[in-house]
Design a protein around this motif. Structure first.
Motif, PDB file in Angstrom:
ATOM      1  N   THR A   1       3.368 -12.533   9.555  1.00 11.04           N
ATOM      2  CA  THR A   1       3.058 -12.644  10.977  1.00 11.04           C
ATOM      3  C   THR A   1       3.710 -11.545  11.810  1.00 11.04           C
ATOM      4  O   THR A   1       3.363 -11.361  12.975  1.00 11.04           O
ATOM      5  CB  THR A   1       3.499 -14.014  11.514  1.00 11.04           C
ATOM      6  N   LYS A   2       4.645 -10.818  11.228  1.00 11.59           N
ATOM      7  CA  LYS A   2       5.276  -9.684  11.908  1.00 11.59           C
ATOM      8  C   LYS A   2       4.629  -8.358  11.510  1.00 11.59           C
ATOM      9  O   LYS A   2       5.180  -7.290  11.779  1.00 11.59           O
ATOM     10  CB  LYS A   2       6.780  -9.640  11.584  1.00 11.59           C
ATOM     11  N   GLN A   3       3.476  -8.438  10.838  1.00 13.34           N
ATOM     12  CA  GLN A   3       2.687  -7.263  10.434  1.00 13.34           C
ATOM     13  C   GLN A   3       3.404  -6.421   9.384  1.00 13.34           C
ATOM     14  O   GLN A   3       3.181  -5.212   9.290  1.00 13.34           O
ATOM     15  CB  GLN A   3       2.291  -6.421  11.650  1.00 13.34           C
ATOM     16  N   ARG A   4       4.236  -7.053   8.568  1.00 17.43           N
ATOM     17  CA  ARG A   4       4.907  -6.356   7.471  1.00 17.43           C
ATOM     18  C   ARG A   4       4.091  -6.524   6.198  1.00 17.43           C
ATOM     19  O   ARG A   4       3.602  -7.618   5.900  1.00 17.43           O
ATOM     20  CB  ARG A   4       6.321  -6.918   7.290  1.00 17.43           C
ATOM     21  N   LEU A   5       3.954  -5.436   5.456  1.00 14.56           N
ATOM     22  CA  LEU A   5       3.097  -5.395   4.278  1.00 14.56           C
ATOM     23  C   LEU A   5       3.889  -5.720   3.014  1.00 14.56           C
ATOM     24  O   LEU A   5       4.989  -5.213   2.801  1.00 14.56           O
ATOM     25  CB  LEU A   5       2.465  -4.008   4.156  1.00 14.56           C
ATOM     26  N   THR A  62       8.508  -5.728 -19.084  1.00 13.05           N
ATOM     27  CA  THR A  62       9.796  -6.285 -18.681  1.00 13.05           C
ATOM     28  C   THR A  62       9.691  -7.070 -17.385  1.00 13.05           C
ATOM     29  O   THR A  62       9.919  -8.274 -17.368  1.00 13.05           O
ATOM     30  CB  THR A  62      10.851  -5.170 -18.526  1.00 13.05           C
ATOM     31  N   TRP A  63       9.342  -6.402 -16.283  1.00  9.24           N
ATOM     32  CA  TRP A  63       9.352  -7.057 -14.977  1.00  9.24           C
ATOM     33  C   TRP A  63       8.066  -6.819 -14.196  1.00  9.24           C
ATOM     34  O   TRP A  63       7.660  -5.682 -13.984  1.00  9.24           O
ATOM     35  CB  TRP A  63      10.527  -6.550 -14.119  1.00  9.24           C
ATOM     36  N   ASP A  64       7.446  -7.904 -13.742  1.00 12.34           N
ATOM     37  CA  ASP A  64       6.455  -7.842 -12.672  1.00 12.34           C
ATOM     38  C   ASP A  64       7.195  -7.911 -11.345  1.00 12.34           C
ATOM     39  O   ASP A  64       8.314  -8.424 -11.278  1.00 12.34           O
ATOM     40  CB  ASP A  64       5.472  -9.017 -12.764  1.00 12.34           C
ATOM     41  N   GLU A  65       6.534  -7.442 -10.263  1.00 13.35           N
ATOM     42  CA  GLU A  65       7.260  -7.278  -8.998  1.00 13.35           C
ATOM     43  C   GLU A  65       6.467  -7.777  -7.800  1.00 13.35           C
ATOM     44  O   GLU A  65       5.235  -7.726  -7.771  1.00 13.35           O
ATOM     45  CB  GLU A  65       7.557  -5.787  -8.763  1.00 13.35           C
ATOM     46  N   LEU A  66       7.206  -8.215  -6.782  1.00 12.20           N
ATOM     47  CA  LEU A  66       6.703  -8.331  -5.425  1.00 12.20           C
ATOM     48  C   LEU A  66       7.520  -7.376  -4.580  1.00 12.20           C
ATOM     49  O   LEU A  66       8.757  -7.447  -4.562  1.00 12.20           O
ATOM     50  CB  LEU A  66       6.835  -9.752  -4.884  1.00 12.20           C
ATOM     51  N   ASN A  67       6.838  -6.473  -3.881  1.00 12.26           N
ATOM     52  CA  ASN A  67       7.510  -5.449  -3.094  1.00 12.26           C
ATOM     53  C   ASN A  67       7.201  -5.581  -1.611  1.00 12.26           C
ATOM     54  O   ASN A  67       6.097  -5.950  -1.223  1.00 12.26           O
ATOM     55  CB  ASN A  67       7.058  -4.051  -3.557  1.00 12.26           C
ATOM     56  N   ALA A  68       8.215  -5.286  -0.786  1.00 16.53           N
ATOM     57  CA  ALA A  68       8.024  -5.101   0.651  1.00 16.53           C
ATOM     58  C   ALA A  68       7.760  -3.611   0.853  1.00 16.53           C
ATOM     59  O   ALA A  68       8.590  -2.771   0.488  1.00 16.53           O
ATOM     60  CB  ALA A  68       9.257  -5.550   1.425  1.00 16.53           C
ATOM     61  N   ILE A  69       6.601  -3.284   1.399  1.00 16.74           N
ATOM     62  CA  ILE A  69       6.141  -1.895   1.429  1.00 16.74           C
ATOM     63  C   ILE A  69       6.557  -1.208   2.721  1.00 16.74           C
ATOM     64  O   ILE A  69       6.305  -1.704   3.819  1.00 16.74           O
ATOM     65  CB  ILE A  69       4.616  -1.820   1.265  1.00 16.74           C
ATOM     66  N   GLU A  70       7.181  -0.048   2.576  1.00 20.62           N
ATOM     67  CA  GLU A  70       7.554   0.809   3.693  1.00 20.62           C
ATOM     68  C   GLU A  70       6.775   2.118   3.601  1.00 20.62           C
ATOM     69  O   GLU A  70       6.540   2.634   2.509  1.00 20.62           O
ATOM     70  CB  GLU A  70       9.057   1.107   3.668  1.00 20.62           C
ATOM     71  N   PRO A  71       6.361   2.694   4.733  1.00 18.59           N
ATOM     72  CA  PRO A  71       5.640   3.974   4.694  1.00 18.59           C
ATOM     73  C   PRO A  71       6.450   5.041   3.970  1.00 18.59           C
ATOM     74  O   PRO A  71       7.621   5.254   4.268  1.00 18.59           O
ATOM     75  CB  PRO A  71       5.459   4.319   6.176  1.00 18.59           C
ATOM     76  N   GLY A  72       5.834   5.697   3.002  1.00 17.89           N
ATOM     77  CA  GLY A  72       6.504   6.748   2.241  1.00 17.89           C
ATOM     78  C   GLY A  72       7.432   6.241   1.167  1.00 17.89           C
ATOM     79  O   GLY A  72       8.062   7.051   0.472  1.00 17.89           O
TER      80      GLY A  72
END
Length: 388
Positions: free
Chosen positions: A252-256, A265-275
């Motif tokens: 809801t804060k428009q964060r991707l 080994t590891w699957d991931e959930l990432n918080a995406i930042e430009p660049g």
């Protein structure tokens, strides 16, 4: 309207047959993995800006409300229509079907020309134009004979069944293709820009190459140009260092946020930042190496092999293919606020796509007819679930 087709530096595509890579749409298969969730969240304290945000409960719930549709063949992308009906793509048949949101009745809109299904490639992600109410444009990501690309088509509801899709207009081309790791998820963000998750097509070197479109999250205008404000000048690349991105969602804060297939080994959930650089192939999961960004949560590949994700009720909800479960990751800002929690484990088989159905409800698409599942009577299906 001017459109710019962006050509990638295409390396020769390899099948990447490696020990430990199950090619579960890019998810690895660590040998001997059990069914007990193996997850890890960051332990660093959230910044004070995040501390003021409401934190969801550590434990949530999932209730299956109904089966909305059955008998789907290799469903992949899902796009809810304004009236409550659903558009669903068939990866291998290259068709788009409308599903009545109440009765489950299926009406085929048509076949998308130019799709070349093979392995993990075919007709994948769907997204409605941000101006769909006026332009009736449907966007699709698919594998052609030469590349992965994004097209848009006019949806003409008044025409006969099977003839309701206009000719595809290529918006963006040149994304590396392979038998594996084709990415495929597209979504329009809160900024009305088009985001696309791509894979490295089995050529790991593409992920760290800023000139390649493989192993990236791309950010485009609806016409296919690099979006204004992108981190690299005149480039569609928004983030890099990915192995195979198939899940995109905003809070809801428009964060991707994006889901990521690991190798073994590891699957991931990432918080995406430009660049941002997310490390592949130099790292898999959390690492102290270089300036790579760590995932906010990670799983053993047998427990996840994640595809689609959605945001609802303060959490990211992540569909697991090999893991055959729906994961809940409660958030506080851009951090996981508690350990991920698994639901529906093994009940519906492989789970491909999860999309918000508004409020506390989600649409959930199974993926048992994709050649790697164990189809049961009625597969594949769309479920409506209620979450908290």
């Amino acid at each position: 309207m001017q459109r710019r087709a962006v050509s990638a530096v295409l390396a020769a595509t390899a099948l990447l047959v490696t020990a430990g890579c199950s090619s579960d749409d890019g998810g690895g298969g660590a040998s001997g993995g059990g069914t007990t969730p193996s997850s890890s969240t960051t332990s660093e304290a959230a910044p004070s800006r995040q501390a003021a945000e409401e934190t969801p409960p550590a434990k949530g719930s999932v209730k299956v409300l109904r089966t909305a549709a059955t008998g789907l063949d290799t469903p992949w992308g899902l796009a809810p229509l304004p009236d409550g009906d659903l558009l669903v793509s068939s990866r291998d048949e290259a068709t788009i079907t409308r599903v009545d949101g109440e009765t489950g009745k299926k009406t085929e809109l048509g076949e998308v020309p130019g799709v070349s299904p093979a392995g993990e490639g075919g007709l994948m992600g769907l997204a409605l134009s941000p101006d769909y109410a006026s332009d009736h444009m449907v966007y699709a990501y698919f594998t052609s004979a030469s590349d992965n690309r994004v097209v848009r088509m006019l949806y003409e509801e008044g025409k006969p069944s099977g003839e309701q899709l206009g000719a595809p207009d290529t918006v963006f081309r040149g994304i590396p293709k392979g038998y594996i790791h084709n990415g495929g998820r597209i979504a329009f963000g809160p900024d009305k820009m088009l985001y696309a998750g791509t894979g490295e097509s089995g050529n790991t070197g593409l992920s760290q190459d800023k000139k390649s479109l493989g192993g990236k999250i791309l950010r485009l205008t609806p016409e296919g140009d690099p979006a204004p404000g992108n981190p690299f000048p005149d480039s569609p690349v928004y983030s890099l260092g990915h192995r195979n991105v198939q899940g995109l969602a905003w809070d809801t804060k428009q964060r991707l946020f994006a889901s990521e297939f690991g190798q073994d080994t590891w699957d991931e959930l990432n918080a995406i930042e430009p660049g941002g650089n997310y490390g592949w192939p130099e790292t898999e999961g959390k690492s102290d190496e270089g300036d790579f960004r760590d995932p906010i949560a990670q799983w053993a590949t047998d427990d996840a092999s994640p595809s689609g994700i959605a945001y609802a009720e303060g959490s990211i909800w992540m569909a697991g293919l090999k893991g055959q479960r729906l994961w809940r990751i409660p958030l506080k800002g851009t951090e996981a606020s508690a350990d991920p929690q698994a639901f529906l484990e093994g009940e519906y088989g492989r789970l491909r796509t999860v999309v918000s159905a508004g409020g506390d409800k989600l649409w959930l698409v199974t993926s048992n007819t994709d050649g790697r599942g164990d189809p049961k009577e009625g597969d594949d299906r769309i479920l409506q679930v209620q979450v908290s």
